[in-house]
Design an enzyme around this catalytic site. Structure first.
Site, PDB file in Angstrom:
ATOM      1  N   GLN A   1      -8.944  -7.019 -10.601  1.00  0.00           N
ATOM      2  CA  GLN A   1      -9.626  -5.832 -10.087  1.00  0.00           C
ATOM      3  C   GLN A   1      -9.261  -4.608 -10.945  1.00  0.00           C
ATOM      4  O   GLN A   1     -10.128  -3.786 -11.269  1.00  0.00           O
ATOM      5  CB  GLN A   1      -9.215  -5.619  -8.627  1.00  0.00           C
TER       6      GLN A   1
ATOM      7  N   LYS B   1      -1.255  -6.854  -7.681  1.00  0.00           N
ATOM      8  CA  LYS B   1      -1.597  -8.122  -7.039  1.00  0.00           C
ATOM      9  C   LYS B   1      -3.061  -8.466  -7.308  1.00  0.00           C
ATOM     10  O   LYS B   1      -3.405  -9.609  -7.517  1.00  0.00           O
ATOM     11  CB  LYS B   1      -1.319  -8.101  -5.544  1.00  0.00           C
TER      12      LYS B   1
ATOM     13  N   HIS C   1       0.838  -1.206   0.000  1.00  0.00           N
ATOM     14  CA  HIS C   1       0.000   0.000   0.000  1.00  0.00           C
ATOM     15  C   HIS C   1       0.874   1.258   0.000  1.00  0.00           C
ATOM     16  O   HIS C   1       0.567   2.234  -0.683  1.00  0.00           O
ATOM     17  CB  HIS C   1      -0.872   0.052   1.259  1.00  0.00           C
TER      18      HIS C   1
HETATM   19  O1  PAF Z   1      -8.047  -3.742  -3.226  1.00  0.00           O
HETATM   20  C1  PAF Z   1      -8.707  -3.407  -2.217  1.00  0.00           C
HETATM   21  O2  PAF Z   1      -8.176  -3.302  -1.110  1.00  0.00           O
HETATM   22  C2  PAF Z   1     -10.205  -3.138  -2.366  1.00  0.00           C
HETATM   23  O3  PAF Z   1     -10.795  -4.014  -3.261  1.00  0.00           O
HETATM   24  C3  PAF Z   1     -10.505  -1.673  -2.744  1.00  0.00           C
HETATM   25  C4  PAF Z   1      -9.968  -1.314  -4.112  1.00  0.00           C
HETATM   26  C5  PAF Z   1      -9.934  -0.740  -1.698  1.00  0.00           C
HETATM   27  C6  PAF Z   1     -12.033  -1.455  -2.787  1.00  0.00           C
HETATM   28  O4  PAF Z   1     -12.622  -1.693  -1.554  1.00  0.00           O
END
Ligand code: PAF
Length: 282
Positions: A154, A150, A37
């Site tokens: 998404q 990762k 992150h």
């Molecule tokens: O990847 C994540 O942590 C979640 O899917 C996100 C993008 C914050 C959406 O809740």
């Protein structure tokens, strides 16, 4: 660092930045922040004037038997890390703030590719992700939003709805951050016992074996998948959810692999489901 908890607060903050002529970078997270992150935050800082992180465990993207309740929540520690990397504001709403009474609008990406990989295993998951990410982008008036490789599928889903709905935001995908031993950083690694953590190394090891075979000339997808499966099956604590190789970002079926395609796996280590992937290099 500003802590914003309501839609009104983040809207006001974002508007003020825009009026001051600043570009805004958004990094959506569910908290339990790790180096992966923080790399996204640094990337956002390099690319935009003001960085807003969100920390929100989004109930709508969890299935009924998934880990919504158990998901690690450590907001104070997260704030210290965000301050350290120079994030300007963090948005940390309650679920009732994001989904107040009467909420009934969802973003549903319907392409075949959403039914593969994690979409196949977790029905409704990407509908929840697409809905919350749309709302976060709008609230933060984000010019750019940053996501980790990762969760590669998404990123495909987010890029799709951003294009389809003409949302004026640039989506950046940032490479996977790994521990020195190869384990991909994930908030869910916190669930692993020391023995399971050791076993979890099989994910990156199996992908590396296949990536090396590809570099040496093995291009048959079935052969590459078998290399990955054989390695994972040697690990007694590991149970395969899926092992797939697709084109990227379209995620279409392929018989022979080429540079740019993605090898993606999901493996249960004990009760913890982990994912990892490698984009093939020539
Ligand atoms: O990847 C994540 O942590 C979640 O899917 C996100 C993008 C914050 C959406 O809740």
């Amino acid at each position: 660092m500003k802590v914003l908890r309501t839609q009104e607060e983040i809207k006001k903050y974002a508007l003020a930045q825009k009026q001051a002529g600043k570009t805004i970078g958004l990094v959506p997270t569910m908290g339990a922040l790790h180096e992966g992150h923080l790399t996204l935050m640094r990337e956002a800082k390099k690319n935009t004037d003001v960085v807003i992180a969100s920390v929100f465990v989004n109930p709508v993207q969890f299935g009924p038997n998934e880990d919504f309740d158990a998901y690690p929540r450590q907001f104070e520690q997260d704030c210290a890390k965000l301050e350290d990397v120079g994030v300007d504001a963090v948005f940390h709403p309650e679920p009732s703030e994001m989904y107040p009474e009467g909420f009934c609008t969802y973003v549903n990406v319907e392409g075949e590719f959403t039914k593969k990989l994690c979409g196949g295993q977790r029905p409704g998951h990407f509908r929840g992700v697409a809905t919350v990410v749309t709302k976060l982008i709008n609230l933060a008036r984000a010019d750019k939003a940053f996501f980790g490789q990762k969760d590669a599928q998404q990123v495909c889903v987010i890029r799709r709805f951003v294009e389809d709905l003409a949302i004026p935001v640039e989506i950046h995908m940032v490479p996977i951050v790994r521990e020195e031993n190869g384990l991909a950083r994930s908030s869910r690694n916190a669930y692993l016992s020391p023995q399971e953590k050791e076993a979890a190394l099989v994910l990156s090891r199996s992908l590396n074996l296949a990536a090396t075979a590809f570099k040496k000339g093995t291009v048959q997808v079935e052969t590459l998948k078998q290399i990955i499966k054989d390695e994972i099956n040697k690990e007694p604590l590991a149970v395969i959810d899926y092992v797939e190789i697709y084109s990227f970002p379209a995620l279409t079926e392929i018989e022979t692999a080429q540079a740019g395609d993605i090898m993606a796996i999901a493996v249960k280590i004990g009760k913890t489901r982990l994912i990892d992937n490698v984009i093939l290099e020539g």
